[in-house]
Design a protein around this motif. Structure first.
Motif, PDB file in Angstrom:
ATOM      1  N   ASN A  36      -6.104  -4.119  20.984  1.00  7.99           N
ATOM      2  CA  ASN A  36      -4.777  -4.561  21.377  1.00  7.99           C
ATOM      3  C   ASN A  36      -3.854  -3.414  21.768  1.00  7.99           C
ATOM      4  O   ASN A  36      -2.801  -3.633  22.327  1.00  7.99           O
ATOM      5  N   ILE A  38      -8.207  -6.827  32.433  1.00  6.23           N
ATOM      6  CA  ILE A  38      -8.609  -7.747  31.369  1.00  6.23           C
ATOM      7  C   ILE A  38      -8.488  -9.191  31.838  1.00  6.23           C
ATOM      8  O   ILE A  38      -9.392  -9.997  31.686  1.00  6.23           O
ATOM      9  N   GLU A  39      -7.352  -9.482  32.411  1.00  6.29           N
ATOM     10  CA  GLU A  39      -7.127 -10.860  32.843  1.00  6.29           C
ATOM     11  C   GLU A  39      -7.580 -11.084  34.271  1.00  6.29           C
ATOM     12  O   GLU A  39      -7.521 -12.198  34.773  1.00  6.29           O
ATOM     13  N   LYS A  40      -7.994 -10.007  34.912  1.00  5.86           N
ATOM     14  CA  LYS A  40      -8.435 -10.094  36.308  1.00  5.86           C
ATOM     15  C   LYS A  40      -7.367 -10.720  37.198  1.00  5.86           C
ATOM     16  O   LYS A  40      -7.611 -11.735  37.850  1.00  5.86           O
ATOM     17  N   ARG A  41      -6.209 -10.120  37.150  1.00 10.32           N
ATOM     18  CA  ARG A  41      -5.120 -10.619  37.965  1.00 10.32           C
ATOM     19  C   ARG A  41      -4.436  -9.471  38.697  1.00 10.32           C
ATOM     20  O   ARG A  41      -4.430  -8.342  38.213  1.00 10.32           O
TER      21      ARG A  41
END
Lengths: 226, 226
Positions: free
Chosen positions: B126, B142-145
């Motif tokens: 985190n 991480i979120e692929k954005r």
DNA sequence: TTAATTTGTAACAAAATTGTAACATTTAAA
DNA sequence: TTTAAATGTTACAATTTTGTTACAAATTAA
């Protein structure tokens, strides 16, 4: 998460670490660095749980524990004993003296947290809520139930574990391999396409009518909550 | 990106460089120029990671490291060791003493940053947000954005990898061959003109209206961010 | 036991992505 | 200016990836 926790421990660095993290998790925390003060303050503080160091400058943890057990007001107080490495042989004695659980230093805070939850759950179920929340979704790990807003959603076992897994890191995209490793029992061989089918089932259960889609497909990468 | 990093290093110029850049990246940083002070201050500071010089005026890095590992509170503290060239043979010893990674001086800050992220990701997921930023563009691995300002941009898988690649070294010009090697899976044969088409697609996605061009064509050399 | 639920996979449908060819435009050199 | 090379643009068929359904096997509950 709520409840009061008292710590008797003489290493300030441990107190600091544990106290800070427990407070961040919603507990009310107080502490003493020796046994005699600890016994007095404990009774003022009225904790729901006691973290007790094995080795203290004055009284030993076991003495404190026995003392507490004699007091009718505290003979049910859950106690987690902290022991340093190399004191393994003493563990059993510790448990005999009425300790609910013990933890060997060094420990990770997560480990401690898990023990605390487990002990509190046994002694005082209302103190612990072990829920994962995301958006209007709520998953209760204790009762194994899932709600969206206030409507309960019935999930099969695999659907539940799948959702539980996603909820530990919502928004994070997981590959099918990662999902397999974490959600399926070890050394089980299932095809990665199987996940697609379970995702579909989970979607069907979770996407109550007029609710927005909760599971995002990331083409060529995997899935995530959204 | 957040987290606390402690540095024990006797060369002021390195401290200055590293500290400044780490702070620019959102870390809280403190440091000492020798081992004895370092050990004391470190415990007050409670870092999430330690950068440790191999050669110090008083204690050696290895001694410090062993000392830390004995302390129950810090035996999990991730440590990256900084060694000067010519100490290669000592690397293994360093790793044996419980170091998580090492870096040979001189090193680029980017290199250090990459190691720090990798180590932190293992120990404390985190703490690390794994975002690449350039100008008003932000890519979340991480979120692929991908966002430009706050508007999300939807990219296909290859477009995403392509942009990710450029973002690791923005402004640097990459040849079509370099792009092919890094962005396409190994042993895939695609024509180099294919890249032009993907660049075009990426441009179309990324260049929202009234936003300036982000991808520069360098005739006869390749492409870069700008 | 029987009935009901859950599970994994195959098979097909739908959707998104990809590479390339063909042609247009720009650039730099002759 | 003319020419050749490099890059931009578009369209499209092939491929890959994901969605969906059905079904038999396995597991669990009644």
């Amino acid at each position: 998460m709520n409840g009061k926790i008292f710590i008797i421990e003489d290493e300030p660095s441990i107190i600091q670490l544990v106290q800070h993290n427990l407070e961040k998790n919603g507990f009310i925390v107080s502490s003493s660095v020796n046994g005699n003060d600890g016994l007095k303050e404990l009774k003022k503080f009225q904790p729901d749980l006691l973290l007790l160091d094995w080795m203290l400058p004055d009284l030993s943890g076991v003495e404190i524990c026995k003392n507490i057990r004699k007091d009718t007001n505290y003979n049910n107080l859950p106690v987690i004993m902290l022991t340093a490495k190399g004191e393994e042989e003493d563990k059993i004695k510790g448990l005999d003296s009425g300790v609910d659980d013990y933890l060997t230093k060094p420990f990770s805070f997560n480990e401690l947290m898990a023990r605390i939850k487990a002990v509190l759950r046994r002694s005082n179920p209302n103190t612990v809520s072990d829920n994962l929340k995301f958006d209007d979704l709520m998953l209760d790990r204790i009762e194994k139930r899932v709600f969206r807003d206030d409507q309960e959603i019935k999930l099969g076992p695999t659907e539940f574990r799948l959702l539980e897994f996603f909820l530990t890191n919502p928004k994070r995209v997981y590959s099918r391999d990662q999902i397999l490793e974490s959600v399926w029992p070890n050394n089980v061989n299932v095809e990665s396409r199987t996940i697609d089918v379970h995702i579909r089932r989970l979607r069907q259960s979770v996407n109550l009518k007029n609710k927005k889609e909760l599971i995002r497909t990331v083409r060529s990468s995997g899935y995530s909550l959204i």
